[in-house]
Design an enzyme around this catalytic site. Structure first.
Site, PDB file in Angstrom:
ATOM      1  N   TRP A 185       2.127   3.206   4.582  1.00 47.52           N
ATOM      2  CA  TRP A 185       1.879   2.270   3.827  1.00 47.52           C
ATOM      3  C   TRP A 185       1.818   3.257   2.835  1.00 47.52           C
ATOM      4  O   TRP A 185       0.686   3.736   2.485  1.00 47.52           O
ATOM      5  CB  TRP A 185       0.631   1.285   4.060  1.00 47.52           C
ATOM      6  CG  TRP A 185       0.335   0.331   3.264  1.00 47.52           C
ATOM      7  CD1 TRP A 185       1.037  -0.912   3.159  1.00 47.52           C
ATOM      8  CD2 TRP A 185      -0.254   0.798   1.795  1.00 47.52           C
ATOM      9  NE1 TRP A 185       0.286  -2.001   1.707  1.00 47.52           N
ATOM     10  CE2 TRP A 185      -0.549  -0.329   1.123  1.00 47.52           C
ATOM     11  CE3 TRP A 185      -1.574   1.888   1.686  1.00 47.52           C
ATOM     12  CZ2 TRP A 185      -1.172  -0.928   0.102  1.00 47.52           C
ATOM     13  CZ3 TRP A 185      -1.407   1.091   0.497  1.00 47.52           C
ATOM     14  CH2 TRP A 185      -1.740   0.479  -0.218  1.00 47.52           C
ATOM     15  N   GLU A 224       4.583  -0.283   6.854  1.00 42.07           N
ATOM     16  CA  GLU A 224       3.946  -1.462   6.665  1.00 42.07           C
ATOM     17  C   GLU A 224       3.966  -2.288   5.615  1.00 42.07           C
ATOM     18  O   GLU A 224       4.321  -1.607   4.485  1.00 42.07           O
ATOM     19  CB  GLU A 224       2.019  -1.255   7.086  1.00 42.07           C
ATOM     20  CG  GLU A 224       0.893  -1.949   6.781  1.00 42.07           C
ATOM     21  CD  GLU A 224      -0.284  -1.919   6.607  1.00 42.07           C
ATOM     22  OE1 GLU A 224      -0.989  -3.109   6.090  1.00 42.07           O
ATOM     23  OE2 GLU A 224      -0.630  -0.634   6.738  1.00 42.07           O
ATOM     24  N   ASP A 294      -8.466  -7.954   2.764  1.00 40.53           N
ATOM     25  CA  ASP A 294      -9.749  -7.004   3.551  1.00 40.53           C
ATOM     26  C   ASP A 294     -10.999  -7.397   3.994  1.00 40.53           C
ATOM     27  O   ASP A 294     -12.018  -7.153   3.787  1.00 40.53           O
ATOM     28  CB  ASP A 294      -9.933  -5.561   2.568  1.00 40.53           C
ATOM     29  CG  ASP A 294      -8.286  -4.844   2.688  1.00 40.53           C
ATOM     30  OD1 ASP A 294      -6.881  -5.309   3.509  1.00 40.53           O
ATOM     31  OD2 ASP A 294      -7.892  -4.983   1.946  1.00 40.53           O
TER      32      ASP A 294
END
Length: 417
Positions: A185, A224, A294
């Site tokens: 990522w 990702e 998150d």
């Protein structure tokens, strides 16, 4: 006495589920095999052991709850403590910045398997397989662009870093006798309007081609996407469309982070499409709240739908489940346990769904019956099966883990500040 009540409640639940054709023992056996990949960065707010600088590259940990892990020993201690409250045997997901560098600065284009030797030994001692991530953020050469940077010197630095991370993942997989899944990522993007989107994506594609030129047997690559990062809100080079196309055309695992999509998108709906074209899917399970992707995972509709779709696709052996959140505003070990157990609760409910009957109704165009059974299944006593699953795994049942986490805080983490 409590154990006796748990067993009695389970026997009732077992009979109730048997009435709709579901075997609770088989569901628990299936759940036992589902391994979560616990994310090491929850224990220390994504700091790592490379430097003490602030996070950059479009990410941010919020909160300053006392007691975070300050070194590799404390982080390992916290991970093991959290795992002791989570039923089953799980994996640990490491970022490159969590290497054991022995107090020396090792730049990211110089990292080697030896810097993770102690991790591999520790993992073997505790029967915990490892997964891995390259780390493109929080570095002087991060900026707004890494693998998509037109500056060849910057780009080559990150290409070399990612190549070395793949080599580390290969060694991890070889040592543990099970493939290490390495996630790629990058934060690359732009804060404002971008008029040359194609250019940066072409550079990224070429960088990925160079990185993946070496084939390995003991690791698996996954890529990702993200919607945006802080300070990079207008354009993301590695978008969902980009990585879906790249994964499908290069036979790579695509990572779906549940916090990396627009609020109205269903991540669950993406699984059946992706699994037709790529070998496997990696999930990073988190909870998006407005702009922040998150938050600690909870047992909500999004996570439940995701787990149900895995089972409905018969893809338990093709979908890998990792966690990816970092909450520094509450007890960090508690956050680990809440998110992990919530994901497992959702998976258990998915495994207890009377799928054969539901599919029969659907095939016969019995829409009323299908919807009615879906609704009634929501109130079946899955929680009694969950309590039995925890009991069988010798971990706290119900809210018992709260007091245990509080005790660990009083005796250990509170003394770190």
């Amino acid at each position: 006495m409590k154990e006796e009540l748990i067993v009695k409640a389970y026997e009732v639940a077992k009979e109730r589920y048997a009435a709709i054709g579901m075997d609770t023992d088989k569901a628990m056996d299936a759940l036992q095999k589902v391994q979560l990949s616990l994310h090491c960065w929850q224990a220390d707010d994504v700091t790592g052991f490379e430097s003490a600088g602030e996070l950059t590259g479009g990410i941010q940990a919020t909160g300053n709850y006392p007691g975070k892990a300050r070194n590799i020993e404390e982080l390992r201690q916290d991970v093991l403590k959290a795992a002791s409250y989570i039923p089953g045997n799980h994996r640990l997901n490491l970022h490159e910045i969590y290497g054991d560098f022995g107090g020396q600065f090792v730049d990211r284009d110089q990292v080697e398997p030896k810097h993770f030797e102690s991790w591999m030994q520790w993992a073997a001692e505790h029967n915990m397989k490892l997964d891995f991530n390259s780390t493109s953020f929080s570095h002087p050469k991060s900026g707004s662009l890494s693998l998509s940077n037109p500056d060849k010197s910057i780009r080559d630095f990150w290409i070399e870093h990612t190549k070395r991370c793949r080599a580390i993942a290969e060694e991890m997989g070889k040592r543990q006798g099970d493939p290490c899944i390495m996630n790629l990522w990058i934060h690359d993007g732009s804060k404002d309007i971008t008029v040359n989107r194609m250019k940066y994506r072409e550079i990224l594609k070429n960088s990925l081609d160079e990185i993946f030129a070496t084939e390995y047997k003991n690791m698996k690559d996954c890529v990702e996407s993200k919607v945006f990062g802080i300070g990079l809100e207008s354009y993301t080079v590695g978008s969902s469309d980009f990585y879906t196309a790249y994964g499908a055309s290069h036979n790579k695992i695509v990572t779906l982070d549940t916090g990396h999509f627009h609020p109205t998108e269903s991540v669950a709906d993406k699984l059946s499409s992706l699994l037709l074209f790529i070998p496997e899917v990696m999930l990073h399970v988190s909870r998006p709240v407005r702009w922040d992707s998150d938050h600690v995972t909870i047992m909500n509709d999004d996570t439940l739908d995701l787990c149900k779709e895995i089972v409905r696709c018969d893809a338990l052996d093709r979908v890998h489940i990792g966690l990816d959140y970092f909450d520094a505003s509450i007890n960090r070990i508690g956050a680990y346990v809440i998110g992990s157990r919530a994901t497992q609760k959702c998976m258990l409910q998915a495994l207890l769904e009377p799928l054969d009957t539901l599919r029969k109704y659907e095939a016969n165009d019995q829409g009323f019956e299908r919807l009615a059974l879906l609704e009634e299944a929501k109130s079946l006593p899955w929680n009694a099966v969950w309590d039995m699953f925890c009991l069988k795994n010798n971990v706290p049942v119900g809210e018992e883990f709260i007091a245990e986490v509080e005790k660990y805080e009083a005796e250990v983490t509170s003394k770190r500040n």
